[in-house]
Structure formats: structure tokens, C-alpha cells
Design a protein around this motif. Structure first.
Motif, PDB file in Angstrom:
ATOM      1  N   ILE A 173       0.826  -1.212   0.000  1.00 18.39           N
ATOM      2  CA  ILE A 173       0.000   0.000   0.000  1.00 18.39           C
ATOM      3  C   ILE A 173       0.861   1.264   0.000  1.00 18.39           C
ATOM      4  O   ILE A 173       0.324   2.366   0.042  1.00 18.39           O
ATOM      5  CB  ILE A 173      -1.022   0.045   1.163  1.00 18.39           C
ATOM      6  CG1 ILE A 173      -0.331   0.041   2.522  1.00 18.39           C
ATOM      7  CG2 ILE A 173      -2.015  -1.101   1.048  1.00 18.39           C
ATOM      8  CD1 ILE A 173      -1.242   0.572   3.639  1.00 18.39           C
ATOM      9  N   GLY A 174       2.154   1.145  -0.069  1.00 16.48           N
ATOM     10  CA  GLY A 174       2.981   2.344  -0.148  1.00 16.48           C
ATOM     11  C   GLY A 174       4.405   2.050   0.262  1.00 16.48           C
ATOM     12  O   GLY A 174       4.699   1.004   0.851  1.00 16.48           O
ATOM     13  N   TYR A 176       6.596   2.392   2.560  1.00 16.97           N
ATOM     14  CA  TYR A 176       6.927   2.524   3.982  1.00 16.97           C
ATOM     15  C   TYR A 176       6.637   1.160   4.583  1.00 16.97           C
ATOM     16  O   TYR A 176       5.963   0.336   3.971  1.00 16.97           O
ATOM     17  CB  TYR A 176       6.074   3.612   4.668  1.00 16.97           C
ATOM     18  CG  TYR A 176       4.654   3.623   4.180  1.00 16.97           C
ATOM     19  CD1 TYR A 176       4.240   4.528   3.219  1.00 16.97           C
ATOM     20  CD2 TYR A 176       3.740   2.670   4.634  1.00 16.97           C
ATOM     21  CE1 TYR A 176       2.939   4.502   2.733  1.00 16.97           C
ATOM     22  CE2 TYR A 176       2.455   2.644   4.156  1.00 16.97           C
ATOM     23  CZ  TYR A 176       2.049   3.557   3.199  1.00 16.97           C
ATOM     24  OH  TYR A 176       0.776   3.532   2.710  1.00 16.97           O
ATOM     25  N   LEU A 178       5.064  -1.170   7.556  1.00 16.69           N
ATOM     26  CA  LEU A 178       4.171  -1.331   8.698  1.00 16.69           C
ATOM     27  C   LEU A 178       4.647  -2.520   9.513  1.00 16.69           C
ATOM     28  O   LEU A 178       5.517  -3.276   9.089  1.00 16.69           O
ATOM     29  CB  LEU A 178       2.749  -1.576   8.197  1.00 16.69           C
ATOM     30  CG  LEU A 178       2.200  -0.516   7.232  1.00 16.69           C
ATOM     31  CD1 LEU A 178       0.913  -1.000   6.589  1.00 16.69           C
ATOM     32  CD2 LEU A 178       1.979   0.784   7.966  1.00 16.69           C
TER      33      LEU A 178
HETATM   34  N1  ADE Z   1       3.191  -4.839   5.449  1.00 20.88           N
HETATM   35  C1  ADE Z   1       4.146  -4.059   5.987  1.00 20.88           C
HETATM   36  N2  ADE Z   1       4.285  -2.935   5.277  1.00 20.88           N
HETATM   37  C2  ADE Z   1       3.387  -2.994   4.274  1.00 20.88           C
HETATM   38  C3  ADE Z   1       3.049  -2.131   3.193  1.00 20.88           C
HETATM   39  N3  ADE Z   1       3.659  -0.972   2.996  1.00 20.88           N
HETATM   40  N4  ADE Z   1       2.080  -2.521   2.343  1.00 20.88           N
HETATM   41  C4  ADE Z   1       1.472  -3.700   2.513  1.00 20.88           C
HETATM   42  N5  ADE Z   1       1.736  -4.551   3.510  1.00 20.88           N
HETATM   43  C5  ADE Z   1       2.690  -4.206   4.383  1.00 20.88           C
END
Ligand code: ADE
Length: 280
Positions: A173-174, A176, A178
């Protein structure tokens, strides 16, 4: 009526609670959406219920175990997985319907894949970027399964093996990182579900979304006409729809040029658009 079934496999089922609220809760209430959340630890085989192990080749972090993920994804594909069925959080509702799996209009059959297989989405920062075009495509699916990885990810053989039972996509999703895939699932699910016919009241509202025409949306205003010395642009009171549409288009073009100029490389622009952008 179209119906979308979402299943999420995660070690943090409570993270998916927001899917019951607001627009998604309403979609559950309407029988458009049903959501199952499955605790991965239910497939753990040892007394400690461990789901991860140290990486081959060394390095930091832990990798999620294939012997746990494999059976979990088998059972979810087969519809035999135990799990929690999310009910809507809306107070006036008795019970969601999840029994009317209506036929869908095909969906995009990508090369060599069986279009009847469920779609498996694996959120990972190493995936292909999730876009509005994906959301539009996936809003036509009837069954989407999400596999939430934590730690350093899932043993890659799980993804390879899942291709026997699913159409698999690893998505980001971007740019960075998570802690895990759960929040990405919330993002992707919300982007998809709002595009299912009947979920948003106003059809035009997503035809005019940012990205739908390759441009960012321009500014919006409501009453009062003047607020803290700031006036709503005069053109919006003209009653001239063509003029208002042109102004909105100009605002979208200028905002896109200022904030995301690379989007203009692929947007369809006519002579009037190019003039506004000073590209004539
Ligand atoms: N898991 C950790 N970071 C993520 C990200 N940026 N997009 C999708 N899943 C993730």
C-alpha cells in the motif's frame, strides 16, 4: 445482487474490528458484504502455538512457518476454516446475511489462471503497488482472502504453493514499512468495498474520485458562502454547469501538476487541458 466474501487470516483478529463499522458495517447489514476473521494460531501445531521461526541464512527477525500457513489457507479456500464472522456494528441491525453468493461478471482472467479460484491478497512492502485500478477490478470479485504476515514475512513457499488454490497477488500500500499486513487489509478492503454497487449512495461520487481519471480531485466547498473572511469561488454560483465542470477540471489539473506532476504523464489531456497547464 452482488456479494463479496472477505476472509482474513491473522494473528491479531482484533485489528480487523474496524471492518464492522461505518460504510463496511452497512454493507454487511445490506447483505452485500460478509467478513470472516481467522486466528492463524488455530492452525499452530505445537503446545506453544508458535507461528514463526528463525530465518534460514541468518539475519534479524522471524519468518512465519509454512506448516501453519499452508493448512490455514487450504481451509479458508475450502470454506471449512473456523473463525469469527464479523457482524455489523450498526445498532439497529439483527443479523447480516451471508448466504446469497450471487454470480459475478467474470472478473479479469489473467494469463493462465483459473478465474474461478478465489483471489489471495498478501500485503507486503515488497509487493506491487496497490492502485485505484486494482480496487475497481477487485470490486468485481466474489471471494477475496487476505493473508496477514507479521515479523519479517511469510515463508515464500506458502505464496508459491497457494497458487494451486488461489490467484495470488502480493501487494504494497505504499513505500513505507508497517508492523504487519493488518492495516494494509483495512486500507485495501475499504477501497474495494466502497466501489461495489449499492454501497455508496451516489454513483457519481466514485466516478469523480481522485485517480479515477488519472488526476487528483480539486477542492470542494459547502455553506456558508463566506467563512472567516474566506469566500467560496464565484464560479460555483454561476449556475452554468459547463463552466463549473471546466473550473473543476482546471482545479484538478493544477493541483495534480503541483502535487503529483508524474500523474500527468499518463492522464488523457486535450488542448484545453494543456493550455491550463501552460503546456501549449
Ligand atoms: N506490510 C508491511 N508494510 C506494508 C506495506 N507498505 N504494504 C502492505 N503490507 C505491508
Amino acid at each position: 445482487m452482488r456479494h463479496l466474501r472477505l476472509d482474513v487470516v491473522t494473528i491479531f483478529p482484533e485489528y480487523l474490528e474496524p471492518l464492522r463499522h461505518a460504510l463496511l458495517g452497512k454493507a454487511i447489514e445490506q447483505g452485500i458484504l460478509s467478513v470472516g476473521v481467522h486466528d492463524l494460531r488455530g492452525w499452530a501445531t505445537d503446545v506453544h502455538k508458535s507461528v514463526d521461526d528463525t530465518p534460514y541464512g541468518g539475519g534479524p527477525g522471524m519468518v512465519m512457518k509454512p506448516e501453519v500457513w499452508g493448512p490455514a489457507l487450504d481451509d479458508v479456500a475450502a470454506g471449512t476454516a473456523p473463525g469469527q464472522e464479523l457482524t455489523t456494528s450498526l445498532p439497529h441491525v439483527d443479523k447480516p446475511r451471508h448466504d446469497d453468493l450471487a454470480g459475478v461478471d467474470g472478473g479479469a482472467a489473467e494469463s493462465g489462471e483459473d478465474p474461478d479460484l478465489p483471489l489471495l491478497l498478501v500485503p507486503t512492502p515488497a509487493g506491487t503497488p496497490f492502485t485505484q485500478a486494482d480496487a475497481q477490478e477487485w470490486a468485481k470479485e466474489e471471494h477475496i482472502v487476505f493473508a496477514c504476515g507479521r515479523y519479517e514475512g511469510i515463508d515464500q513457499r506458502v505464496v508459491a504453493d497457494a497458487a494451486n488454490r488461489y490467484r495470488v497477488r502480493e501487494v504494497s500500500i505504499g513505500d513505507y514499512v508497517l508492523i504487519g499486513g493488518e492495516v494494509a487489509v483495512l486500507v485495501i478492503a475499504e477501497a474495494i468495498v466502497r466501489l461495489i454497487p449499492g454501497v455508496l449512495g451516489n454513483r457519481r461520487s466514485h466516478e469523480e474520485d481522485s485517480f479515477s481519471d488519472g488526476l487528483l480531485e480539486g477542492p470542494s466547498y459547502t455553506k456558508p458562502r463566506s467563512w472567516r473572511g474566506l469566500d467560496v469561488p464565484e464560479v460555483l454560483f454561476s449556475g452554468n454547469h459547463a463552466k463549473v465542470d471546466r473550473w473543476r477540471r482546471d482545479q484538478a489539473l493544477l493541483r495534480t501538476q503541483a502535487v503529483r506532476p508524474e500523474l500527468l504523464d499518463t492522464a488523457v489531456l486535450d488542448a484545453a487541458d494543456r493550455k491550463v497547464l501552460g503546456r501549449e
